[in-house]
Design an enzyme around this catalytic site. Structure first.
Site, short mmCIF file in Angstrom:
data_model
loop_
_atom_site.label_atom_id
_atom_site.label_comp_id
_atom_site.label_asym_id
_atom_site.label_seq_id
_atom_site.Cartn_x
_atom_site.Cartn_y
_atom_site.Cartn_z
N GLU A 99 33.05 34.83 -77.47
CA GLU A 99 31.33 34.54 -77.22
C GLU A 99 31.36 35.98 -77.68
O GLU A 99 31.92 37.33 -77.35
CB GLU A 99 30.08 34.31 -75.69
CG GLU A 99 29.04 35.30 -76.60
CD GLU A 99 28.54 34.90 -74.89
OE1 GLU A 99 27.00 35.23 -74.60
OE2 GLU A 99 28.56 35.36 -73.92
N LYS A 129 22.85 30.07 -79.29
CA LYS A 129 22.56 30.37 -78.21
C LYS A 129 21.59 29.85 -77.43
O LYS A 129 19.90 30.16 -78.06
CB LYS A 129 23.66 31.76 -77.46
CG LYS A 129 23.11 31.24 -76.05
CD LYS A 129 24.48 32.90 -75.52
CE LYS A 129 24.16 32.54 -73.77
NZ LYS A 129 24.76 33.64 -73.13
N CYS A 187 28.00 30.04 -73.31
CA CYS A 187 28.22 31.10 -71.90
C CYS A 187 27.64 30.31 -70.98
O CYS A 187 28.03 29.29 -70.61
CB CYS A 187 28.69 32.44 -72.27
SG CYS A 187 28.53 33.44 -70.73
#
Length: 258
Positions: free
Chosen positions: A42, A110, A144
């Protein structure tokens, strides 16, 4: 079958050139090992802990940073997934880009931002079931915290994903090992997919990272795993048909009612 690689690395916060060079070095090593895909963590390009510099470091997918990754991908005949700070319409997103050097970049944003740090820097993306077709493999991307919501993984699995790539910046906390070593294999097992969970290691001025990158198979086993401290290049063969018996024994996707 596809051989994939994952680079657990110690990014330098704010130094995109150094981090891009490290990803290129890993891509060369992965290609030499026979891998067709490399996954980096990430925000691997700006460094997760870049903080207030993130806006300055953000680029569009058509910018020089992604273009240089694509050149490396084309040269080495290896696709690359790497986290970057994406600029779009005056907002920045915590994004991951897929490049193979042959086609336009594909970007995932994300959707579940973690904590005040991320919410203060980024705009959230919208959940989707986008699948990347590459070399006969169907790939989904989460970042994540996204993978900690089972709905996100199930959405991609129902869309036909074989592999879910998860660039992450999991911090070193009391529950880090539970997430990396228990939750990730469970996500793979309950959805009958491969999950590549790819983390930073070491520390920057703001965060200390848990490492513990892993590639999990549909039966919940770990095909490759890194420890908590050192940089590492993980390599694993993704063979969906080898896990047909696992899907028969645990037919969650067949029997789910939504």
């Amino acid at each position: 079958m596809m051989r994939i690689a994952a680079i657990q690395t110690r990014a330098l916060a704010g130094d995109q050139e150094a981090n891009r060079a490290r990803i290129e070095e890993a891509a060369r090593a992965a290609a030499a090992a026979g891998a067709s895909l490399l996954i980096a963590p990430e925000l691997a390009l700006p460094g997760y802990g870049a903080g207030d510099d993130m806006r300055m470091l953000a680029q569009t997918p058509s910018g020089d940073l992604v273009a240089r990754l694509a050149l490396v991908a084309n040269e080495l005949k290896i696709a690359i997934i790497a986290g970057f700070a994406e600029m779009a319409e005056e907002q920045i997103h915590n994004s991951a880009v897929f490049v193979d050097g042959q086609n336009p970049p594909i970007v995932y944003r994300k959707t579940h931002l973690y904590g005040d740090y991320e919410r203060g820097l980024f705009a959230a993306g919208h959940p989707s079931a986008s699948i990347i077709e590459y070399g006969g493999l169907r790939i989904g991307i989460l970042i994540c915290y996204d993978v900690e919501f089972p709905e996100n993984v199930r959405r991609l699995a129902l869309a036909g994903a074989h592999l879910i790539a998860v660039p992450t910046a999991l911090p070193a906390t009391d529950h880090a090992e539970l997430i990396a070593r228990k939750m990730i294999p469970v996500r793979a097992f309950e959805n009958q997919v491969f999950v590549a969970y790819v983390n930073h290691c070491g520390a920057d001025d703001l965060f200390r990272y848990a490492g513990l990158s892993a590639i999990a198979a549909p039966d919940g086993t770990l095909l490759a795993a890194a420890d908590s401290k050192a940089e590492a290049l993980l390599v694993a063969d993704i063979r969906p048909h080898d896990f047909a018996a696992s899907a028969i024994a645990a037919p969650y996707l067949r029997d789910v009612h939504l």
